[in-house]
Design a protein around this motif. Structure first.
Motif, PDB file in Angstrom:
ATOM      1  N   GLU A 143      -1.307 -49.551 -32.580  1.00 50.80           N
ATOM      2  CA  GLU A 143      -2.757 -49.544 -32.782  1.00 50.80           C
ATOM      3  C   GLU A 143      -3.469 -49.363 -31.443  1.00 50.80           C
ATOM      4  O   GLU A 143      -3.093 -49.945 -30.432  1.00 50.80           O
ATOM      5  CB  GLU A 143      -3.194 -50.853 -33.434  1.00 50.80           C
ATOM      6  CG  GLU A 143      -4.669 -50.940 -33.767  1.00 50.80           C
ATOM      7  CD  GLU A 143      -5.018 -52.226 -34.503  1.00 50.80           C
ATOM      8  OE1 GLU A 143      -4.098 -53.005 -34.821  1.00 50.80           O
ATOM      9  OE2 GLU A 143      -6.217 -52.444 -34.771  1.00 50.80           O
TER      10      GLU A 143
ATOM     11  N   ASP B  81      -8.342 -44.321 -30.294  1.00 49.13           N
ATOM     12  CA  ASP B  81      -8.441 -45.692 -30.799  1.00 49.13           C
ATOM     13  C   ASP B  81      -7.890 -45.780 -32.223  1.00 49.13           C
ATOM     14  O   ASP B  81      -8.576 -46.215 -33.163  1.00 49.13           O
ATOM     15  CB  ASP B  81      -9.901 -46.146 -30.766  1.00 49.13           C
ATOM     16  CG  ASP B  81     -10.077 -47.619 -31.088  1.00 49.13           C
ATOM     17  OD1 ASP B  81     -11.163 -47.998 -31.565  1.00 49.13           O
ATOM     18  OD2 ASP B  81      -9.105 -48.384 -30.887  1.00 49.13           O
TER      19      ASP B  81
ATOM     20  N   GLN C  60      -6.235 -46.630 -35.707  1.00 50.04           N
ATOM     21  CA  GLN C  60      -6.298 -47.829 -36.529  1.00 50.04           C
ATOM     22  C   GLN C  60      -5.200 -47.787 -37.597  1.00 50.04           C
ATOM     23  O   GLN C  60      -4.799 -46.708 -38.020  1.00 50.04           O
ATOM     24  CB  GLN C  60      -7.663 -47.922 -37.224  1.00 50.04           C
ATOM     25  CG  GLN C  60      -8.852 -47.844 -36.289  1.00 50.04           C
ATOM     26  CD  GLN C  60      -8.939 -49.059 -35.391  1.00 50.04           C
ATOM     27  OE1 GLN C  60      -8.796 -50.190 -35.869  1.00 50.04           O
ATOM     28  NE2 GLN C  60      -9.169 -48.839 -34.105  1.00 50.04           N
TER      29      GLN C  60
END
Lengths: 115, 112
Positions: free
Chosen positions: B15, B78, B80
């Motif tokens: 993540e 980023d 997820q």
């Protein structure tokens, strides 16, 4: 506003039977596309239809497969005399115009299993 | 040789990492390039659309097209866990049929 509706979600047919897959495009969409996804492969174009017209069927197998999009009702993909190799996920997509900038809206697919 | 080549993966990253997904193609007529995301047992959904060469950014997603190299990329910043899905590139020519030519898809897992 419901999305593209495909039914049934799962279909099991014995070899030699007929399979009928239905697709209701999004409201206001008059362009329908069928794609087939074999296991571990990408989607393969089959046919592009507008109301009452087949525009491009270059991806359709020459025999046993047919598609229609009548003036009223859903689009139908019909597979006659199914064989094991027809087992796949069949996706329908629709668009309001043929303009590619808007892409397609896909349904969740019909998973056909031939036993 | 397939018209569109895409590494099927699987690709597994932690993540928050930056993810890079790529496709190469052989047909120089392709002008329209798309990335679709497909969750398990669902239909593909359009993520990014690019016409001809260049970059396009949408939130955490950036699509790049290099027509001279016949190479397209999707970057996810980023990342997820909800980005875990199969990502398919798709493309079509400027003229002719409406059909899209898809890559095989890359299966991506984002680990929390």
């Amino acid at each position: 506003n419901a999305g593209v509706m495909q039914n049934p979600r799962h279909l099991v047919r014995r070899r030699g039977q007929e399979a009928r897959l239905r697709c209701s495009p999004m409201k206001g969409h008059s362009h329908v596309y069928w794609y087939r996804q074999l296991p571990e492969e990408g989607l393969k174009f089959m046919v592009y239809l507008q109301k009452e017209n087949i525009i491009d069927e270059s991806g359709m197998p020459k025999e046993r497969f047919s598609a229609e999009f009548p003036k009223e009702g859903p689009s139908i993909l019909r597979i006659q005399q199914v064989v094991r190799g027809d087992s796949a996920a069949y996706f329908c997509a629709s668009s309001p115009t043929p303009d590619r900038r808007y892409g397609y809206t896909f349904g969740s697919g019909t998973r056909l299993t031939v036993v | 040789q397939k018209e569109v080549e895409q590494d099927p993966g699987p690709l597994s990253v932690p993540e928050g990492a930056i993810v890079s997904l790529n496709c190469t193609y052989s047909n120089s007529a392709f002008q329209y390039f798309m990335w679709y995301r497909q969750y398990s047992r669902k239909g593909p959904e359009l993520l990014m659309y690019t016409y001809s060469s260049g970059n396009k950014e949408d939130g955490r997603f950036t699509a790049q097209v290099d027509k001279s190299s016949k190479y397209i990329s999707l970057f996810i910043r980023d990342s997820q866990p909800s980005d875990s899905a199969t990502y398919l590139c798709a493309m079509s020519a400027d003229q002719g049929a409406q059909k899209l030519v898809f890559g095989q898809g890359t299966r991506l897992t984002i680990n929390p």
